[in-house]
Scaffold this motif. Structure first.
Motif, PDB file in Angstrom:
ATOM      1  N   LEU A  36       0.828  -1.207   0.000  1.00  0.00           N
ATOM      2  CA  LEU A  36       0.000   0.000   0.000  1.00  0.00           C
ATOM      3  C   LEU A  36       0.863   1.257   0.000  1.00  0.00           C
ATOM      4  CD1 LEU A  36      -2.966  -0.744   2.450  1.00  0.00           C
ATOM      5  CD2 LEU A  36      -3.148  -0.037   0.062  1.00  0.00           C
ATOM      6  N   LEU A  37       1.820   1.293   0.917  1.00  0.00           N
ATOM      7  CA  LEU A  37       2.674   2.475   0.998  1.00  0.00           C
ATOM      8  C   LEU A  37       3.587   2.579  -0.208  1.00  0.00           C
ATOM      9  CD1 LEU A  37       2.947   4.757   3.059  1.00  0.00           C
ATOM     10  CD2 LEU A  37       1.645   2.846   3.933  1.00  0.00           C
ATOM     11  N   LEU A 348      -3.295  -9.196  -1.137  1.00  0.00           N
ATOM     12  CA  LEU A 348      -4.063  -8.450  -2.135  1.00  0.00           C
ATOM     13  C   LEU A 348      -5.486  -8.215  -1.658  1.00  0.00           C
ATOM     14  CD1 LEU A 348      -2.901 -10.085  -5.499  1.00  0.00           C
ATOM     15  CD2 LEU A 348      -2.161  -7.910  -4.501  1.00  0.00           C
ATOM     16  N   LEU A 349      -6.072  -9.234  -1.034  1.00  0.00           N
ATOM     17  CA  LEU A 349      -7.424  -9.073  -0.489  1.00  0.00           C
ATOM     18  C   LEU A 349      -7.430  -8.046   0.645  1.00  0.00           C
ATOM     19  CD1 LEU A 349      -8.538 -12.831  -0.390  1.00  0.00           C
ATOM     20  CD2 LEU A 349      -9.103 -11.106  -2.119  1.00  0.00           C
ATOM     21  N   ILE A 350      -6.413  -8.135   1.511  1.00  0.00           N
ATOM     22  CA  ILE A 350      -6.321  -7.179   2.625  1.00  0.00           C
ATOM     23  C   ILE A 350      -6.141  -5.761   2.087  1.00  0.00           C
ATOM     24  CG2 ILE A 350      -4.957  -6.491   4.629  1.00  0.00           C
ATOM     25  CD1 ILE A 350      -4.252  -9.453   5.009  1.00  0.00           C
ATOM     26  N   ALA A 351      -5.237  -5.597   1.112  1.00  0.00           N
ATOM     27  CA  ALA A 351      -4.972  -4.273   0.550  1.00  0.00           C
ATOM     28  C   ALA A 351      -6.220  -3.709  -0.135  1.00  0.00           C
ATOM     29  CB  ALA A 351      -3.813  -4.345  -0.439  1.00  0.00           C
ATOM     30  N   VAL A 357      -9.939   3.044   3.353  1.00  0.00           N
ATOM     31  CA  VAL A 357      -9.496   3.586   4.642  1.00  0.00           C
ATOM     32  C   VAL A 357      -8.161   4.294   4.479  1.00  0.00           C
ATOM     33  CG1 VAL A 357      -8.886   2.998   7.016  1.00  0.00           C
ATOM     34  CG2 VAL A 357     -10.711   1.752   5.856  1.00  0.00           C
ATOM     35  N   PHE A 358      -7.259   3.664   3.736  1.00  0.00           N
ATOM     36  CA  PHE A 358      -5.935   4.234   3.514  1.00  0.00           C
ATOM     37  C   PHE A 358      -6.027   5.574   2.795  1.00  0.00           C
ATOM     38  CE2 PHE A 358      -2.138   4.787   0.929  1.00  0.00           C
ATOM     39  CZ  PHE A 358      -1.136   4.602   1.853  1.00  0.00           C
ATOM     40  N   GLY A 364      -5.157   9.992  -0.146  1.00  0.00           N
ATOM     41  CA  GLY A 364      -4.603   9.393  -1.352  1.00  0.00           C
ATOM     42  C   GLY A 364      -5.634   9.205  -2.436  1.00  0.00           C
ATOM     43  N   ARG A 365      -5.155   8.793  -3.632  1.00  0.00           N
ATOM     44  CA  ARG A 365      -6.035   8.593  -4.779  1.00  0.00           C
ATOM     45  C   ARG A 365      -5.746   7.267  -5.482  1.00  0.00           C
ATOM     46  NH1 ARG A 365      -4.891  13.732  -8.324  1.00  0.00           N
ATOM     47  NH2 ARG A 365      -2.802  13.510  -7.427  1.00  0.00           N
TER      48      ARG A 365
END
Length: 801
Positions: A36-37, A348-351, A357-358, A364-365
């Protein structure tokens, strides 16, 4: 053999379900956070990545006339034209400005305001947007035509083609209305094009329209330059040629790439059509994600070592049965690749679930599809290969070089303990550091909230730019309502007030510039804004005593009033030679200082409060344009309903618009809010992963010492003493980690806080709390399993041994 290896791996996982689940889940969380980051950082550091003109575009800025040492990106409209005409290095120019919108009307239906941006017809030579419908040049070349973004077109017209449709814009631009006319200008725009949005865009807009020939300035200017363009040399060249700046000959221009300008912040300026980001937040976020990945990898390595130790006899039995070294290596690589592969798919499912939320936390976009972008996919694949290959190579090399007895000695002797200790201490250092950082940054956030507490439950209605709203009637309708704490009329917006320049002569002959702001309000203005009178007269007495009473804030007094002097009763012009009255001058009335009030912060706490003057108006109702309403905190919903009802009564033909002042103020301090939310999220994740690893290690340590525990209990050892025996190594690790984490965290936090003019001090309590929280969670995690082992029947454990 490949099928056999696959079966053996699955059988090993089934026999060690606890270790396998913890390894896969913790690794999946670590990979998801890192991905994600990583995707976010790549997105932000490659803004306009697909724009072929990116390297040719530069952003203009200049020395600010309002405050010494600051820059402004406000560019006078004729300057970019002059640069293109006089210098061959400049191939083209593009200017932007915004149009304030109260509401939009389509047919008989009204909609919320949209972001309307004015720009030149050269837009397509800078930014290549795909045109879905219509013609972009037509939209920008005619004053009554416009282009919509795809998302705005869908919101207003659904999936139909809107080209040719009319959109009525209720403008709130005071410069576009006739003198003494209170009605806002309502202009029709014909939709001439629809533009497809693209990721990593430098711009934000809902509607684009032409900038016009009479454009003076007031916004951003971009230049398209030649390949040989030198930013610093060109800035020096135009200064030598006398190209005018806002500071005349004292100032100079600066030029930045799109990427550089994307991370820049210009105080006192707000350009909603330019997307901006925080470079420091990206770097800290990426470091946090890598630390989380380190914790996950530590769990993975520790638990993998423990699991392989439990199946070492099977491995050596396979070798005795004729399995080659290549087959053994294949089995180990398969084990590792399957673990990392399943963890990656789970990540991938978690992300995907975390992206909304992130984006909310980080502003972010990014989208799920961006993970498959050519910029991101190689990074993710490289990460997966590293996580798969390195552990597999290390384990296969160790296994081939050790006998069964030596292998057990390695994993139960000092080497094993050193590896486990190093990895565990590293986890604790990260967790303690993140907890301390979160506590400190939240303290800074609380300071920000405290400075903005005067704005909580404060609603702004109306605008200095004009409009039909009769604030005097509106205020009268709201008096004496239980859900309304107080109401006051003002001459303009608090957070969007006009700035004026204060010039201070220094002893060495030089000049320093400060931005000042002036407010106009009635008698209860100070009460509604909860401003404390530090010195001087109360408002009612001041209005009786002076014809034009003016309060100054503490910052104004610190800058202009000599130390030890009482300014109350003195004219403002005595201290501020550049003072300009915001109301029509009256020679019979002098603006007199009637008191000093507490500072009013309107921007980020990275800056000092601006010097301010607050007029108490005795000149009549015609100067009031804005209404401030403080709602009862316990009846906020009812208060908003009352505002809407009164609006419909007083202003039935207009769309109800308002501003929550506290939300806008906190948005301006988004850097602190985003940092606090980011570290809180990663602190929770780090502690969660650490607990996962601790649980697995506690299970392993207990299983390896089952016989020892049984013997100790038979010989009279108490449950408490056995629990202490099992827990003390974890306590030692925390102590070592705390000693290392304390100075490192202090240095990093102190450096971050230095960027704030108003900041908290780093409290030793936060360090003790950081260590204490991690210790408490460790004792709960490890203590529970240790208690079960220590209180079990020793006869059963000895019989099983």
């Amino acid at each position: 053999m490949k099928a056999v290896a696959f079966k053996l791996v699955l059988r090993s996982w089934w026999r060690n379900k606890t270790f396998s689940i913890i390894s896969i889940v913790s690794l999946a969380i670590g990979i998801a956070c890192t991905n994600l980051l990583a995707a976010f950082v790549i997105y932000e550091f490659n803004i306009e990545a697909d724009n072929p003109n990116k390297e040719k575009i530069v952003y203009m800025a200049q020395d600010s006339p309002m405050k010494s040492g600051e820059k402004a990106s406000f560019i006078v409209g004729k300057i970019p034209i002059q640069l293109k005409e006089q210098y061959t290095e400049v191939e083209d120019y593009l200017r932007f400005s915004s149009i304030d919108c109260n509401s939009i009307t389509i047919g008989n239906k009204k909609y919320d305001p949209i972001l309307i941006t004015r720009t030149d017809t050269t837009f397509a030579r800078f930014f290549e947007y795909e045109v879905l419908y219509g013609n972009l040049h037509d939209a920008l070349s005619a004053p009554d035509k416009a282009a919509l973004s795809e998302s705005c077109a869908r919101k207003l017209f659904g999936k139909t083609n809107p080209v040719g449709k009319i959109v009525q814009i209720d403008l709130a631009d005071g410069g576009m209305r006739q003198e003494n006319e209170m009605t806002p200008l309502s202009r029709p725009f014909q939709i001439a094009a629809v533009l497809k949005e693209h990721p990593q865009s430098y711009l934000k807009f809902d509607m684009l329209t032409g900038i016009g020939q009479d454009y003076y300035g007031g916004g951003v200017a971009l230049l398209r330059v030649s390949p040989s363009f030198d930013k610093e040399a060109f800035a020096q060249k135009i200064k030598a040629d006398g190209v005018p700046t806002l500071q005349q000959e004292k100032g100079r221009y600066y030029f930045y790439s799109l990427q550089e300008s994307y991370f820049q912040h210009y105080p006192q300026e707000s350009f909603p059509y330019i997307a901006r980001s925080q470079q420091s937040l990206l770097l800290i976020g990426l470091i946090s994600a890598l630390l989380i990945l380190l914790i996950a990898c530590s769990n993975y390595i520790n638990l993998s070592f423990s699991r392989i130790l439990q199946q070492i006899q099977i491995i050596h039995t396979q070798k005795l049965m004729g399995a080659t070294q290549a087959e053994m290596n294949y089995q180990l690589f398969l084990d590792t690749f399957l673990t990392v592969g399943i963890a990656f798919l789970l990540s991938l499912l978690i992300a995907h679930d975390l992206i909304p939320v992130f984006n909310r936390i980080m502003s972010g976009r990014i989208t799920t599809g961006f993970f498959l972008n050519r910029q991101v996919l190689p990074v993710i694949c490289g990460l997966i290969l590293i996580l798969s290959v390195i552990p597999a190579c290390y384990m296969s090399r160790k296994i081939t070089n050790l006998t069964d007895s030596n292998y057990r000695l390695f994993f139960t002797g000092n080497k094993k303990r050193k590896i486990v200790t190093a990895l565990s201490v590293m986890q604790y250092i990260i967790s303690i550091g993140l907890v301390i950082g979160t506590l400190t940054i939240y303290a800074q956030l609380r300071l920000t909230q405290k400075k903005g507490e005067c704005y909580r439950n404060l609603i702004e209605i109306g605008s200095w730019k004009g409009g039909k709203l009769d604030v005097n009637t509106f205020a009268a309708e709201l008096k004496n309502r239980p859900e309304i704490v107080s109401v006051t009329r003002a001459g303009g917006s608090i957070l969007f007030a006009w700035l004026q320049q204060i010039v201070i002569k220094n002893r060495d002959g030089s000049e320093s510039y400060y931005s000042s702001v002036q407010y106009l309000g009635e008698e209860d203005f100070l009460q509604t804004l909860e401003l404390q009178i530090l010195q001087g007269l109360p408002p009612r007495e001041a209005m009786r005593k002076y014809g034009r009473p003016v309060y100054i804030n503490r910052r104004y007094a610190d800058i202009l009033i000599p130390a030890g002097e009482n300014p109350v009763g003195q004219p403002v012009s005595q201290y501020d030679k550049s003072f300009r009255d915001i109301l029509p001058s009256d020679p019979k009335q002098t603006c007199t200082i009637c008191g000093i009030v507490s500072d009013l912060y309107i921007n980020t706490l990275e800056e000092e409060a601006m010097p301010s003057l607050i007029y108490l108006n005795n000149a009549g109702d015609q100067h009031y344009r804005t209404l401030y309403v403080r709602l009862n905190d316990k009846q906020k919903k009812e208060g908003m309903e009352t505002l809407q009802a009164v609006w419909k009564k007083v202003n039935p033909s207009e769309y109800f618009t308002y501003m929550d002042v506290y939300e806008v103020f906190m948005q301006r301090n988004r850097r602190t809010t985003d940092m606090a939310n980011l570290l809180l999220m990663y602190s929770i994740i780090s502690i969660f992963l650490t607990c996962f690893g601790l649980f697995g290690m506690a299970v392993y340590a207990t299983e390896q010492r089952t016989k020892e525990i049984g013997i100790r209990k038979v010989n009279g050892a108490s449950t408490r003493s056995i629990m202490f025996l099992l827990i003390r190594q974890f306590v030692k690790w925390i102590a070592v980690a705390f000693v290392i984490a304390t100075p490192l965290t202090w240095l990093l936090l102190n450096r971050w806080l230095e960027s704030f003019a108003n900041r908290v001090s780093i409290s030793p309590l936060y360090f003790l709390m950081g260590g204490g929280i991690v210790l408490a969670i460790t004792l709960l995690t490890v203590g529970w399993h240790s208690y079960r082992a220590a209180s079990s029947n020793p006869v059963k454990s000895l019989r099983s041994e």
